[in-house]
Motif scaffolding. Structure first.
Motif, PDB file in Angstrom:
ATOM      1  N   PHE A 126     -15.317 -15.167 -85.636  1.00 35.59           N
ATOM      2  CA  PHE A 126     -16.366 -15.337 -84.630  1.00 35.59           C
ATOM      3  C   PHE A 126     -17.076 -14.001 -84.429  1.00 35.59           C
ATOM      4  CE2 PHE A 126     -13.368 -18.742 -83.499  1.00 35.59           C
ATOM      5  CZ  PHE A 126     -14.242 -19.824 -83.474  1.00 35.59           C
ATOM      6  N   GLU A 127     -18.397 -14.048 -84.388  1.00 38.28           N
ATOM      7  CA  GLU A 127     -19.172 -12.823 -84.259  1.00 38.28           C
ATOM      8  C   GLU A 127     -19.243 -12.368 -82.807  1.00 38.28           C
ATOM      9  OE1 GLU A 127     -22.993 -13.223 -85.995  1.00 38.28           O
ATOM     10  OE2 GLU A 127     -22.242 -13.812 -87.977  1.00 38.28           O
ATOM     11  N   ASP A 128     -18.998 -11.085 -82.587  1.00 43.74           N
ATOM     12  CA  ASP A 128     -19.123 -10.457 -81.277  1.00 43.74           C
ATOM     13  C   ASP A 128     -18.454 -11.277 -80.172  1.00 43.74           C
ATOM     14  OD1 ASP A 128     -19.908  -8.496 -79.480  1.00 43.74           O
ATOM     15  OD2 ASP A 128     -21.809  -9.491 -79.022  1.00 43.74           O
ATOM     16  N   PRO A 129     -17.161 -11.581 -80.306  1.00 45.10           N
ATOM     17  CA  PRO A 129     -16.493 -12.392 -79.283  1.00 45.10           C
ATOM     18  C   PRO A 129     -16.200 -11.584 -78.019  1.00 45.10           C
ATOM     19  CG  PRO A 129     -14.898 -11.641 -80.881  1.00 45.10           C
ATOM     20  CD  PRO A 129     -16.247 -11.162 -81.376  1.00 45.10           C
ATOM     21  N   VAL A 130     -15.906 -12.282 -76.940  1.00 43.45           N
ATOM     22  CA  VAL A 130     -15.419 -11.611 -75.735  1.00 43.45           C
ATOM     23  C   VAL A 130     -14.023 -11.081 -76.061  1.00 43.45           C
ATOM     24  CG1 VAL A 130     -14.724 -11.909 -73.326  1.00 43.45           C
ATOM     25  CG2 VAL A 130     -16.722 -13.141 -74.211  1.00 43.45           C
ATOM     26  N   PRO A 131     -13.819  -9.761 -76.027  1.00 38.60           N
ATOM     27  CA  PRO A 131     -12.507  -9.225 -76.418  1.00 38.60           C
ATOM     28  C   PRO A 131     -11.446  -9.495 -75.354  1.00 38.60           C
ATOM     29  CG  PRO A 131     -13.952  -7.453 -75.686  1.00 38.60           C
ATOM     30  CD  PRO A 131     -14.784  -8.700 -75.679  1.00 38.60           C
ATOM     31  N   VAL A 132     -10.398 -10.205 -75.737  1.00 33.63           N
ATOM     32  CA  VAL A 132      -9.289 -10.506 -74.830  1.00 33.63           C
ATOM     33  C   VAL A 132      -8.037  -9.826 -75.372  1.00 33.63           C
ATOM     34  CG1 VAL A 132      -7.849 -12.303 -73.800  1.00 33.63           C
ATOM     35  CG2 VAL A 132     -10.293 -12.738 -74.204  1.00 33.63           C
ATOM     36  N   HIS A 133      -7.419  -8.991 -74.547  1.00 35.98           N
ATOM     37  CA  HIS A 133      -6.186  -8.322 -74.969  1.00 35.98           C
ATOM     38  C   HIS A 133      -5.041  -9.332 -74.897  1.00 35.98           C
ATOM     39  CE1 HIS A 133      -2.820  -5.565 -75.164  1.00 35.98           C
ATOM     40  NE2 HIS A 133      -3.654  -4.555 -75.388  1.00 35.98           N
TER      41      HIS A 133
END
Length: 367
Positions: free
Chosen positions: A149-156
């Motif tokens: 997925f391009e430029d996803p919301v980064p989730v740790h």
């Protein structure tokens, strides 16, 4: 009152539950120990996993953040979980609604057709091909980048869905932040300079068994992400103090600025995330929400902040050592934290005195 699920949403949140709403730490929370045992024993086999998911309790602050995201953007939730081929959408939908995700925030076509974790991108494309009305969408998945997925919301994966990801998601689904995320009063004239230790996190909270264990882990933990997890999941802040702080800001139309000594060791974003996870309302934060460390102590830090904000006409320092620091003494006992008596004193200093017989319905206190 029940409402139908959303079938016309133009915005969609494709949601993975694992490591987003349910982190490895969440599985091992006291209320989930039995579910964790069932989960570990199941090896993610269908019956055992479904049984574990029917018992597990999600963290309430993550649910609140998800509900707010949907409310503020008009987005609907579509499941994109790797558990879909194992337990099906009904079990996962029930997990969300049982933990207070509002049913009307779920899309009527509630799940993508996921056959295995590697198929998620194709599953999203397939779902979108059936819903041409969708114009904007995001993926909340800790593995989104690896899945293409391009430029996803980064989730740790260890922190899960926090206020940071929520704000990022709101930005992506709406051109600007909704009003409640902005400073409610951009030129706020009333300010609460907030300490944490002895106020929202009084000494009494550290006497709890879970907190004693957390303290031992914090002593030796140097990883910032791990420390944040401990403070978020295992340290119990005073619920009364948090409620009083929110009420103080609401009643006095005041906003919060950090003056805590935590600033000397942690970023202001780190501190805000922890306090938000424990219930400090987002709308109460000032746009410039932390004093600069001048090196001259808290008094100098407050003076420096005020020198840059001439619009402020009333302010109070909520600190268990405020008197010793040369500020108005609220009488806060560091053992008990912010209480009704110190709340009343703060209201007086901010120009909104509380009547002696005022009913504190927001806490359920008697007259």
């Amino acid at each position: 009152m029940s409402r139908d699920r959303n079938s016309t949403a133009a915005k969609v949140v494709f949601l993975e539950i694992d490591c987003v709403l349910l982190t490895p730490i969440d599985w091992r929370a006291p209320g989930n120990l039995h579910a964790c045992d069932v989960f570990d024993a199941s090896g993610e086999e269908s019956f055992g996993l479904a049984r574990a998911l029917r018992m597990v309790v999600l963290r309430h602050f993550r649910i609140r953040l998800l509900n707010e995201l949907c409310s503020d953007t008009g987005a609907a939730v579509v499941l994109l979980s790797r558990w879909l081929p194992v337990v099906g959408s009904e079990v996962l939908s029930d997990l969300l609604t049982r933990n207070s995700v509002y049913d009307w925030y779920l899309h009527r076509d509630v799940a993508c057709t996921v056959t295995d974790p590697e198929s998620k991108r194709a599953a999203v494309e397939g779902w979108l091909s059936r819903h041409r009305e969708v114009r904007e969408w995001i993926v909340l998945d800790a593995d989104a980048a690896e899945l293409g997925f391009e430029d996803p919301v980064p989730v740790h994966p260890r922190l899960g869905f926090t206020i940071t990801e929520q704000l990022d998601a709101v930005h992506r689904l709406r051109p600007r932040l909704p009003e409640r995320y902005k400073s409610r009063h951009p030129d706020a004239s009333a300010i609460v300079f907030l300490d944490i230790d002895g106020v929202l996190l009084p000494t009494a909270c550290w006497s709890l068994k879970s907190a004693i264990d957390a303290w031992q882990r914090l002593r030796w933990c140097t990883d910032e992400s791990e420390r944040e997890l401990i403070y978020t999941n295992d340290v119990q802040f005073s619920a009364v103090a948090i409620a009083l702080m929110n009420q103080l800001c609401t009643r006095c139309r005041a906003q919060i600025v950090l003056v805590t000594s935590w600033r000397w060791h942690h970023s202001q974003e780190y501190i805000r995330r922890i306090l938000s996870s424990h219930g400090v309302a987002e709308e109460h934060w000032h746009a410039d929400y932390a004093c600069v460390d001048t090196g001259g102590g808290k008094r100098a830090d407050v003076d420096e902040w005020l020198s840059r904000h001439a619009e402020v006409t009333a302010w109070v320092v909520v600190d268990d050592q405020s008197g010793e620091l040369g500020f108005a003494d609220l009488g806060i006992d560091g053992e008990q934290g912010l209480t009704i008596s110190s709340y009343r004193r703060a209201c007086e200093l901010l120009g909104a005195p509380v009547g002696a017989d005022e009913h504190h319905a927001f806490l359920g206190f008697p007259r």
